[in-house]
Scaffold this active site. Structure first.
Site, PDB file in Angstrom:
ATOM      1  N   GLU A 164       0.826  -1.208   0.000  1.00 12.27           N
ATOM      2  CA  GLU A 164       0.000   0.000   0.000  1.00 12.27           C
ATOM      3  C   GLU A 164       0.863   1.263   0.000  1.00 12.27           C
ATOM      4  OE1 GLU A 164      -3.506   2.043   2.775  1.00 12.27           O
ATOM      5  OE2 GLU A 164      -2.134   0.569   3.646  1.00 12.27           O
ATOM      6  N   LYS A 221      -9.473   2.144  -1.878  1.00 13.23           N
ATOM      7  CA  LYS A 221      -9.670   1.688  -0.506  1.00 13.23           C
ATOM      8  C   LYS A 221     -11.034   2.136   0.021  1.00 13.23           C
ATOM      9  CE  LYS A 221      -7.057   1.590   3.868  1.00 13.23           C
ATOM     10  NZ  LYS A 221      -5.815   2.099   4.506  1.00 13.23           N
ATOM     11  N   CYS A 228      -5.363  -2.988   3.370  1.00 16.83           N
ATOM     12  CA  CYS A 228      -4.972  -2.757   4.767  1.00 16.83           C
ATOM     13  C   CYS A 228      -6.160  -2.769   5.743  1.00 16.83           C
ATOM     14  CB  CYS A 228      -4.190  -1.449   4.851  1.00 16.83           C
ATOM     15  SG  CYS A 228      -3.148  -1.289   6.339  1.00 16.83           S
TER      16      CYS A 228
END
Length: 271
Positions: free
Chosen positions: A41, A123, A158
């Site tokens: 990321e 995300k 994440c």
């Protein structure tokens, strides 16, 4: 299929230097026979380099994304290009569908072996917990999978690991492999390992978590990139130093495990 996770060191704000590290890692992985390479990321700018986000942001047609696509083409690999800060207005002006007309997003792109953009993931869940991420970025609203070498590949990022419904949606859409580029820091080692394994177990699919190996002021990423099989068994993993993590995975294995242990058939509607 040979899957390689590139656990990279990063220098805050040094996009060119960080890209050079990624290029060396992809070249090394390809030389070792990798079919698919995944990067962490925001490895380009460094997750905790919040002051650099706006300066380094670009549209999906920009030089950083283009450079990464050329990298996949050069080495004839699938490439999950970690994520980079996307300028949503620039992407919109270039004809891309975006979640908002302006602002920034934490955006991962899957490139096929020819270097074409096969899938885009922004995300969904932005980290709060006194982080600047939720203030600086716009969440994504599209969840898709992409076929590659017999797998149906999904992407999350994440903090998304803490939201299991996202992974169930991917599994129901056919995902057999989920890639999770991350910038997960110490001290939450147990959370990192447990959540990733749980997402594999409950969805009976491969889950590969790709973390960084970098230090930002007083914050250090904990590494431990891991490939879990559909039983939640780690096939390959690392410590917290820069390295390549490689595992051979089998698309037929997902169907075998789901047939052997058909837990989904026992699901009931929530009361």
């Amino acid at each position: 299929m040979i899957l390689t996770l590139a656990q990279l060191d990063q220098t805050a704000g040094d996009v060119n230097g960080n890209l050079k590290r990624a290029e060396r890692a992809v070249a090394d992985a390809a030389e070792r026979g990798a079919d698919l390479v995944a990067l962490p990321e925001l490895f380009t700018v460094g997750y905790f380099a919040f002051d650099s986000y706006a300066r380094e942001a670009e549209g999906l047609h920009g030089p950083t994304f283009s450079r990464l696509g050329k990298l996949a083409d050069e080495y004839n690999v699938g490439l999950l290009a970690g994520s980079h800060v996307e300028d949503l207005e620039a992407s919109a002006d270039a004809g891309y569908d975006v979640p908002d007309d302006d602002g920034l997003a934490n955006t991962a792109v899957f490139f096929d072996r020819s270097g074409d953009q096969a899938a885009v993931y922004r995300k969904h869940h932005l980290f709060g917990y006194e982080s600047a991420e939720s203030r600086l970025l716009t969440p994504g609203n599209v969840l898709e999978t992409v076929p590659f070498e017999g797998f149906e590949v999904g992407m999350t990022t994440c903090y998304d690991l803490r939201f299991p419904e996202l992974y169930r949606s991917l599994a129901e859409a056919g995902a057999t492999l989920v890639l999770v580029p991350s910038a997960w820091p110490y001290p939450r080692v147990e959370h990192w390992q447990t959540l990733t394994r749980a997402r594999a177990i409950e969805n009976l699919c491969y889950v590969a978590s790709i973390n960084g190996a970098a230090e930002f002021d007083e914050t250090r990423l904990l590494g431990r990139s891991t490939v879990f099989d559909p039983w939640g068994t780690p096939l390959a993993s690392s410590g917290d130093e820069p390295t390549l993590v490689t595992a051979e995975i089998d698309s037929d294995r997902v169907a075998e495990v789901r047939a052997e242990f058909p837990a989904w058939a026992d699901r009931r509607e929530s009361l």
